[in-house]
Design an enzyme around this catalytic site. Structure first.
Site, short mmCIF file in Angstrom:
data_model
loop_
_atom_site.label_atom_id
_atom_site.label_comp_id
_atom_site.label_asym_id
_atom_site.label_seq_id
_atom_site.Cartn_x
_atom_site.Cartn_y
_atom_site.Cartn_z
N LYS A 136 -35.37 19.08 -44.92
CA LYS A 136 -34.70 18.01 -44.18
C LYS A 136 -35.61 16.78 -44.09
O LYS A 136 -35.15 15.64 -44.17
CB LYS A 136 -34.33 18.49 -42.78
CG LYS A 136 -33.67 17.41 -41.92
CD LYS A 136 -33.20 17.94 -40.58
CE LYS A 136 -32.55 16.83 -39.75
NZ LYS A 136 -31.99 17.33 -38.48
N HIS A 273 -9.42 36.09 -78.83
CA HIS A 273 -8.84 35.18 -77.84
C HIS A 273 -8.43 35.92 -76.56
O HIS A 273 -7.36 35.70 -76.01
CB HIS A 273 -7.67 34.42 -78.42
CG HIS A 273 -8.03 33.62 -79.64
ND1 HIS A 273 -9.00 32.64 -79.61
CD2 HIS A 273 -7.59 33.68 -80.92
CE1 HIS A 273 -9.13 32.12 -80.84
NE2 HIS A 273 -8.29 32.74 -81.64
#
Length: 510
Positions: A136, A273
Site C-alpha cells: 500500500k 476440434h
C-alpha cells in the site's frame, strides 16, 4: 541514518545473498524465527523483531510482527509531515525494504494424510499483513514476495535507482500473490463447508506458459493452471518430444483426457476440434487404437490421440504411419519412443492418469460475468436403463449401447453417435437439429451402420431420427427419453424391431 530492511521468509532461496547485499549497502536487517537463525548462521548481522518491538513472539509464532512499531514503519508516508511527526513521537523507525513470502499453504494441502490442524496452522496472517502494508505504501517501501526479484532489487539499491515504476510493479505482484493465497484458502473452506455456489466465487490460477497465440494468430493467449491440481491435468504432463503446445492443442488434448476417463479397459481416443472422431476399446492398446483409427481415418489426420495404457512398439508403429499433433499416454516404452521421436514435430506427453479424477466445477465466461456449473460426471449402468420398446436389447447390444453413451456425452450438441464392437463408427456433432447430426453420423458409418447402435445426447422431439436409424439398419438406440412425443419414436422402433432404452439423463454439451 541507515535504512532498515525486514526479511521474514518461508522460501529461503537466495535470501542470504540478498541480506548480505543489503547489509553491504548500509541497511539494518531485522528478521524473525527461522529466517533470523539462517542469517545469523551465515554470518550476516541481523536483529530480532522482538528486540525492536520489545514484545516476544507468542502463541507458537502466531503473533510476532503484528505490532505498531512494525506496521507504523511500513505504512508511514515519508512525504506526509504529520505521519513523520507521529512516527518520531512513537519511536517508529521507517522500514524501507520488506522481503516476505508466506507459509506454504498450497504445499500443505498437497501433502498426503495432512491433518486439518496442520492446514489451519499454515494459514499465514502476519506475512500477508506485512506485505499488504508495504505494498500500500509502495512509493516509500520496496516489497519483495518473489525470490526471483532479489537480484533486480539489490541491483537497484546498489545503483540508487529504486524508481517508482519498479516499486509499483513489485507492489502489484504482492497484491496478485496475496489474492492468489487468499483464494486458495477460500477454496479450501468452501470444500469444508460444502457450499456449492456461495455469494462470491473466487478462483485463482498460476501461469504455466505464454502461448504463441490463441485460437487464431491475431489473438494473444497464455496457459494457466489451478494452484492445487486435482485430476488429469495437462499442466502436470511431461513433454518428452516435439514442439510447444498451442492453445488449440491444449483444448483438444483436454477433451481427449475427459473422454479417456470414461473407459477402464485399454482405450484410444482420437480428437479433432474438441470432438471425438474415433474411440476404440479392445483387449490390447494396439487393438484399441486400430479401432479408433478405423472409425474415421480421414478426420484423425492432424488430430490428437490419448491412450490409457503404456504405448508399446506395436501401437507406436500404427501411430507413426499418420500425421498426429499430439500423443498422450501414461508412459512410452523405449521402443515406442525410438519409433515416434523419428518424427520431428509430434508432441509426446506423458501423464499419469487417475481413474475418474477430474474437475468438479466448469467455468464459462460471458460478457460481464461467468457461468459456473457442476462438471458432467453423470453416468449410467445397465441396471439404470429402462427398455421402452417391445424388444429387449441383447447382451452385445447392451454393451455397445453403454459404450456409445459414454462417448456421446463428449460430443458437441446436438449429438448423435453410432457404435459397433466397442468402436465409434459415425459421429454427428454440433448441428442445429438432431436429424442433421444423425444424417452426418449415418453417412460417415456407411455400410457399418447395419447392426450398429445409436446414442443421442438428448431426447427425440419427433420420430425422424429413429426413421433414419431404421433405414440405415441400426438395431438399438440409447437416449434420455422425456419427449412429449416419445411414443411416436417407440412406435417406429417397434415397427422395425429396434430396441430402445432410456437413461433418464441428458448430456447436452454446448
Amino acid at each position: 541514518m541507515s535504512k532498515r530492511a525486514l526479511i521474514s521468509v518461508s522460501d529461503k532461496s537466495n535470501v542470504e545473498e540478498f541480506a548480505k547485499g543489503l547489509v553491504e549497502a548500509g541497511y539494518e536487517v531485522i528478521s524473525t524465527g527461522g529466517t533470523l537463525r539462517a542469517l545469523i548462521n551465515a554470518g550476516i548481522e541481523a536483529t530480532a523483531v522482538d528486540e525492536i518491538t520489545g514484545f516476544p513472539e507468542i502463541m507458537d509464532g502466531r503473533v510476532k510482527t503484528l505490532h505498531p512499531l512494525i506496521h507504523g514503519g511500513l505504512l508511514g508516508k515519508r512525504s506526509n509531515p504529520d505521519h513523520m511527526r507521529q512516527m518520531e513521537e512513537n519511536n517508529i523507525t521507517p522500514i524501507d525494504i520488506v522481503a516476505v513470502n508466506l507459509y506454504p499453504f498450497k504445499q500443505t494441502l498437497e501433502k498426503d494424510g495432512v491433518s486439518k490442524e496442520e492446514i489451519i496452522e499454515n494459514i499465514d496472517i502476519g506475512g500477508p499483513t506485512m506485505l499488504r502494508s508495504a505494498a500500500k505504501n509502495f512509493e516509500d517501501v520496496a516489497v519483495i514476495v518473489d525470490p526471483s526479484d532479489y537480484e533486480k532489487v539489490l541491483n537497484a539499491v546498489q545503483e540508487d535507482r529504486l524508481d517508482i515504476e519498479l516499486l509499483q510493479s513489485l507492489a502489484a505482484k504482492v497484491f496478485r500473490h496475496t489474492a492468489n493465497y487468499d483464494a486458495m484458502i477460500a477454496s479450501y473452506f468452501l470444500g469444508e463447508t460444502g457450499e456449492a455456489f456461495p455469494e462470491t466465487y473466487t478462483v485463482t490460477y498460476e501461469k504455466v506458459q505464454d502461448l504463441r497465440y490463441g485460437e487464431n494468430p491475431h489473438q494473444q493467449a497464455a496457459f494457466y493452471k489451478n494452484p492445487v491440481i486435482k485430476g488429469n491435468s495437462l499442466a502436470t504432463a511431461k513433454q518428452l518430444h516435439g514442439k510447444e503446445l498451442s492453445y488449440n492443442n491444449i483444448q483438444d488434448a483436454n477433451a481427449a483426457l475427459e473422454i479417456l476417463a470414461e473407459y477402464k479397459a485399454p482405450a484410444a481416443v482420437a480428437v479433432k476440434h474438441m470432438n471425438p472422431c474415433g474411440i476404440g476399446v479392445s483387449k490390447t492398446l494396439a487393438g484399441a487404437f486400430e479401432r479408433a483409427y478405423d472409425a474415421d481415418p480421414i478426420s484423425i489426420f492432424g488430430g490428437i490421440v490419448a491412450c490409457n495404457r503404456e504405448i508399446d512398439a506395436a501401437t507406436a508403429n500404427q501411430l507413426s504411419e499418420i500425421f498426429l499433433e499430439i500423443v498422450i499416454a501414461p508412459a512410452f516404452n523405449e521402443e515406442a519412443l525410438e519409433i515416434l521421436t523419428r518424427k520431428k514435430n509430434i508432441r509426446l506427453l506423458e501423464l499419469e492418469l487417475h481413474a475418474g479424477a477430474t474437475v468438479t466445477k466448469k467455468l464459462t465466461t460471458v460478457n460481464g460475468g461467468v457461468l459456473i456449473q457442476d462438471s458432467d460426471h453423470g453416468s449410467v449402468s445397465a441396471d439404470d436403463l429402462k427398455v421402452a420398446t417391445k424388444r429387449q436389447p441383447t447382451q452385445e447390444e447392451l454393451e455397445n449401447l453403454l459404450f456409445a453413451w459414454k462417448a456421446v456425452k463428449h460430443v458437441k450438441s446436438n449429438a448423435i453417435l453410432l457404435a459397433k464392437d466397442n468402436q465409434t463408427i459415425g459421429v454427428g456433432a454440433g448441428q442445429m437439429n438432431r436429424i442433421g447430426s444423425a444424417n452426418i453420423a449415418i453417412k460417415q458409418a456407411g455400410e457399418k451402420a447395419k447392426g450398429a447402435v445409436m446414442a443421442s445426447d438428448a431426447f427425440f422431439p419427433m420420430p425422424d431420427t429413429v426413421e433414419a436409424a431404421a433405414e440405415a439398419g441400426i438395431t438399438a438406440i440409447i437416449q434420455p427419453g422425456g419427449s412429449k412425443r416419445d411414443q411416436d419414436s417407440i412406435d417406429v422402433c417397434d415397427q422395425h424391431g429396434i430396441t430402445m432404452v432410456y437413461t433418464n439423463m441428458r448430456h447436452f454439451k454446448h
